[in-house]
Design a protein around this motif. Sequence first.
Motif, PDB file in Angstrom:
ATOM      1  N   HIS A  87       0.823  -1.241  -0.200  1.00 25.99           N
ATOM      2  CA  HIS A  87       0.034   0.005  -0.155  1.00 25.99           C
ATOM      3  C   HIS A  87       0.827   1.329   0.097  1.00 25.99           C
ATOM      4  N   HIS A  88       2.026   1.187   0.292  1.00 22.48           N
ATOM      5  CA  HIS A  88       3.038   2.359   0.193  1.00 22.48           C
ATOM      6  C   HIS A  88       3.839   2.526  -0.932  1.00 22.48           C
ATOM      7  N   ARG A  89       3.737   1.643  -1.960  1.00 20.41           N
ATOM      8  CA  ARG A  89       4.414   1.718  -3.370  1.00 20.41           C
ATOM      9  C   ARG A  89       4.163   3.339  -3.743  1.00 20.41           C
ATOM     10  N   LYS A  90       3.043   3.741  -3.770  1.00 19.55           N
ATOM     11  CA  LYS A  90       2.810   5.037  -4.221  1.00 19.55           C
ATOM     12  C   LYS A  90       3.625   6.239  -3.498  1.00 19.55           C
ATOM     13  N   LEU A  91       3.798   5.982  -2.211  1.00 18.47           N
ATOM     14  CA  LEU A  91       4.701   6.782  -1.697  1.00 18.47           C
ATOM     15  C   LEU A  91       6.016   6.743  -2.046  1.00 18.47           C
ATOM     16  N   GLN A  96       7.386   5.239  -4.769  1.00 22.09           N
ATOM     17  CA  GLN A  96       7.681   5.215  -6.421  1.00 22.09           C
ATOM     18  C   GLN A  96       6.755   6.114  -7.161  1.00 22.09           C
ATOM     19  N   GLY A  97       5.790   6.858  -6.539  1.00 24.98           N
ATOM     20  CA  GLY A  97       4.960   7.657  -7.287  1.00 24.98           C
ATOM     21  C   GLY A  97       3.775   7.172  -7.984  1.00 24.98           C
ATOM     22  N   HIS A  98       3.488   5.733  -7.923  1.00 24.26           N
ATOM     23  CA  HIS A  98       2.424   5.168  -8.538  1.00 24.26           C
ATOM     24  C   HIS A  98       1.847   3.875  -7.755  1.00 24.26           C
ATOM     25  N   PRO A  99       0.780   3.639  -7.484  1.00 26.47           N
ATOM     26  CA  PRO A  99       0.163   2.282  -6.683  1.00 26.47           C
ATOM     27  C   PRO A  99       0.758   1.000  -7.300  1.00 26.47           C
ATOM     28  N   GLU A 100       0.935   0.100  -6.733  1.00 28.19           N
ATOM     29  CA  GLU A 100       1.118  -1.433  -7.125  1.00 28.19           C
ATOM     30  C   GLU A 100       0.067  -1.632  -8.250  1.00 28.19           C
ATOM     31  N   VAL A 101       0.830  -2.278  -9.540  1.00 31.36           N
ATOM     32  CA  VAL A 101       0.129  -2.740 -10.532  1.00 31.36           C
ATOM     33  C   VAL A 101      -0.074  -4.201 -10.282  1.00 31.36           C
ATOM     34  N   ILE A 102      -1.242  -4.632 -10.895  1.00 31.70           N
ATOM     35  CA  ILE A 102      -1.576  -6.050 -10.790  1.00 31.70           C
ATOM     36  C   ILE A 102      -1.195  -6.800 -12.057  1.00 31.70           C
ATOM     37  N   PHE A 103      -0.434  -7.706 -12.164  1.00 29.83           N
ATOM     38  CA  PHE A 103       0.112  -8.526 -13.185  1.00 29.83           C
ATOM     39  C   PHE A 103      -1.047  -9.837 -13.308  1.00 29.83           C
ATOM     40  N   GLY A 105     -10.612 -14.723  -8.782  1.00 30.70           N
ATOM     41  CA  GLY A 105     -10.711 -14.312  -7.466  1.00 30.70           C
ATOM     42  C   GLY A 105      -9.620 -13.725  -6.602  1.00 30.70           C
ATOM     43  N   GLN A 106      -8.213 -14.130  -6.944  1.00 28.38           N
ATOM     44  CA  GLN A 106      -7.243 -13.319  -6.416  1.00 28.38           C
ATOM     45  C   GLN A 106      -7.226 -12.202  -6.861  1.00 28.38           C
ATOM     46  N   ILE A 107      -7.390 -11.991  -8.389  1.00 31.85           N
ATOM     47  CA  ILE A 107      -7.348 -10.650  -8.784  1.00 31.85           C
ATOM     48  C   ILE A 107      -8.241  -9.525  -8.450  1.00 31.85           C
ATOM     49  N   GLU A 108      -9.369 -10.234  -7.922  1.00 30.60           N
ATOM     50  CA  GLU A 108     -10.684  -9.369  -7.331  1.00 30.60           C
ATOM     51  C   GLU A 108     -10.253  -8.744  -6.023  1.00 30.60           C
ATOM     52  N   LYS A 109      -9.570  -9.606  -5.219  1.00 30.64           N
ATOM     53  CA  LYS A 109      -9.234  -9.417  -3.950  1.00 30.64           C
ATOM     54  C   LYS A 109      -8.186  -8.298  -3.904  1.00 30.64           C
ATOM     55  N   ILE A 110      -7.092  -8.273  -4.690  1.00 31.03           N
ATOM     56  CA  ILE A 110      -6.003  -7.780  -4.731  1.00 31.03           C
ATOM     57  C   ILE A 110      -6.665  -5.961  -5.046  1.00 31.03           C
ATOM     58  N   MET A 111      -7.605  -6.215  -6.330  1.00 30.48           N
ATOM     59  CA  MET A 111      -8.333  -4.855  -6.533  1.00 30.48           C
ATOM     60  C   MET A 111      -8.838  -4.120  -5.344  1.00 30.48           C
ATOM     61  N   ILE A 112      -9.746  -5.041  -4.659  1.00 37.56           N
ATOM     62  CA  ILE A 112     -10.438  -4.473  -3.711  1.00 37.56           C
ATOM     63  C   ILE A 112      -9.542  -3.651  -2.607  1.00 37.56           C
ATOM     64  N   ALA A 113      -8.432  -4.532  -2.387  1.00 39.67           N
ATOM     65  CA  ALA A 113      -7.474  -4.045  -1.332  1.00 39.67           C
ATOM     66  C   ALA A 113      -6.825  -2.448  -1.752  1.00 39.67           C
ATOM     67  N   LEU A 114      -6.692  -2.449  -3.033  1.00 36.65           N
ATOM     68  CA  LEU A 114      -5.916  -1.178  -3.481  1.00 36.65           C
ATOM     69  C   LEU A 114      -6.979  -0.094  -3.508  1.00 36.65           C
ATOM     70  N   LEU A 115      -8.176  -0.297  -3.954  1.00 30.95           N
ATOM     71  CA  LEU A 115      -9.443   0.505  -4.158  1.00 30.95           C
ATOM     72  C   LEU A 115      -9.639   0.910  -2.815  1.00 30.95           C
ATOM     73  N   ASP A 116      -9.790   0.011  -1.915  1.00 32.92           N
ATOM     74  CA  ASP A 116     -10.175   0.439  -0.349  1.00 32.92           C
ATOM     75  C   ASP A 116      -9.259   1.697   0.154  1.00 32.92           C
ATOM     76  N   LYS A 117      -8.006   1.708  -0.532  1.00 32.80           N
ATOM     77  CA  LYS A 117      -7.120   2.632   0.143  1.00 32.80           C
ATOM     78  C   LYS A 117      -6.956   3.891  -0.602  1.00 32.80           C
ATOM     79  N   GLY A 118      -8.002   4.061  -1.583  1.00 28.78           N
ATOM     80  CA  GLY A 118      -8.280   5.381  -2.342  1.00 28.78           C
ATOM     81  C   GLY A 118      -7.446   5.339  -3.683  1.00 28.78           C
ATOM     82  N   ASN A 119      -6.797   4.191  -4.230  1.00 30.23           N
ATOM     83  CA  ASN A 119      -5.918   3.950  -5.184  1.00 30.23           C
ATOM     84  C   ASN A 119      -6.670   3.837  -6.513  1.00 30.23           C
ATOM     85  N   ASN A 120      -6.402   4.333  -7.782  1.00 28.12           N
ATOM     86  CA  ASN A 120      -6.506   3.858  -9.215  1.00 28.12           C
ATOM     87  C   ASN A 120      -6.095   2.411  -9.133  1.00 28.12           C
ATOM     88  N   VAL A 121      -6.773   1.566 -10.210  1.00 25.27           N
ATOM     89  CA  VAL A 121      -6.173   0.428 -10.289  1.00 25.27           C
ATOM     90  C   VAL A 121      -5.742   0.250 -11.923  1.00 25.27           C
TER      91      VAL A 121
END
Length: 250
Positions: free
Chosen positions: A42-46, A48-55, A62-78
């Motif tokens: 969650h601190h990658r944006k701090l 490196q300047g941009h949130p974590e990107v999902i490969f 299911g795995q992608i959805e849960k990672i997306m939700i975790a990032l979105l819940d912190k106010g990040n674009n995905v």
Amino acid sequence: MDSVELKRLLEGVATGSISVENTLERLKHLPFEDLGFANVDHHRKLRQGHPEVIFGQGKSIGQIEKIMIALLDKGNNVLVTRLSEEKGVKLCAHFPDACHHKDAGCITVERQPVEIIGRGTILVISAGTSDIPVAAEAVVTAKIMGNRVEQLFDVGVAGIHRLLARRELLQTATVLVVVAGMEGALPSVVGGLVDRPVIAVPTSVGYGASFGGIAALLGMLNSCASGVTVVNIDNGFGAGYAASLINKAS
């Protein structure tokens, strides 16, 4: 870092016993969220300047959805890359505000306005139409990172007049991403025409002796044009990310 330690750190800033710079340095490494199968940074944006990107390749829906939700819940674009069309459609059904970039094999969710922070324009060029999926991945990546992006597709060396007819566009770009398969000659040509950084992207497009992009990769690595750097085969994301960093620093 737990809540007690965080409170102690913030109290130190408030009283002046801990500097803001020291606090920022300590927070750069925390926190991450353990989902069991992934540790979401969650601190990658701090840092490196941009949130974590999902490969997306190799991950379940299911795995992608849960990672997306975790990032979105912190106010990040995905941004999710390397998705099959089937996965992209299923994810968009779960996230109605997602944008499916089918040609790029990506989806984006922009819940915060994307601020243009790049100082100039990134130009993404493809040698052939078959190279567009990789080029489009670079376009999507650069745009969500806050850059103005232009694209110029199907201007390879088999018809070099198509490229030369757009020479003015080449000169206005701050950084250029050049995507090519086959023998991978186009980045060298572009590198010889501009005084800007050129990021070359070899693709796996080609006949047997292209060896899945290795021929293009080796050709680009051996470019005699100055200012040409090379990313991995089919790595449009890496090229778009690097171009964004250059554009922000220029």
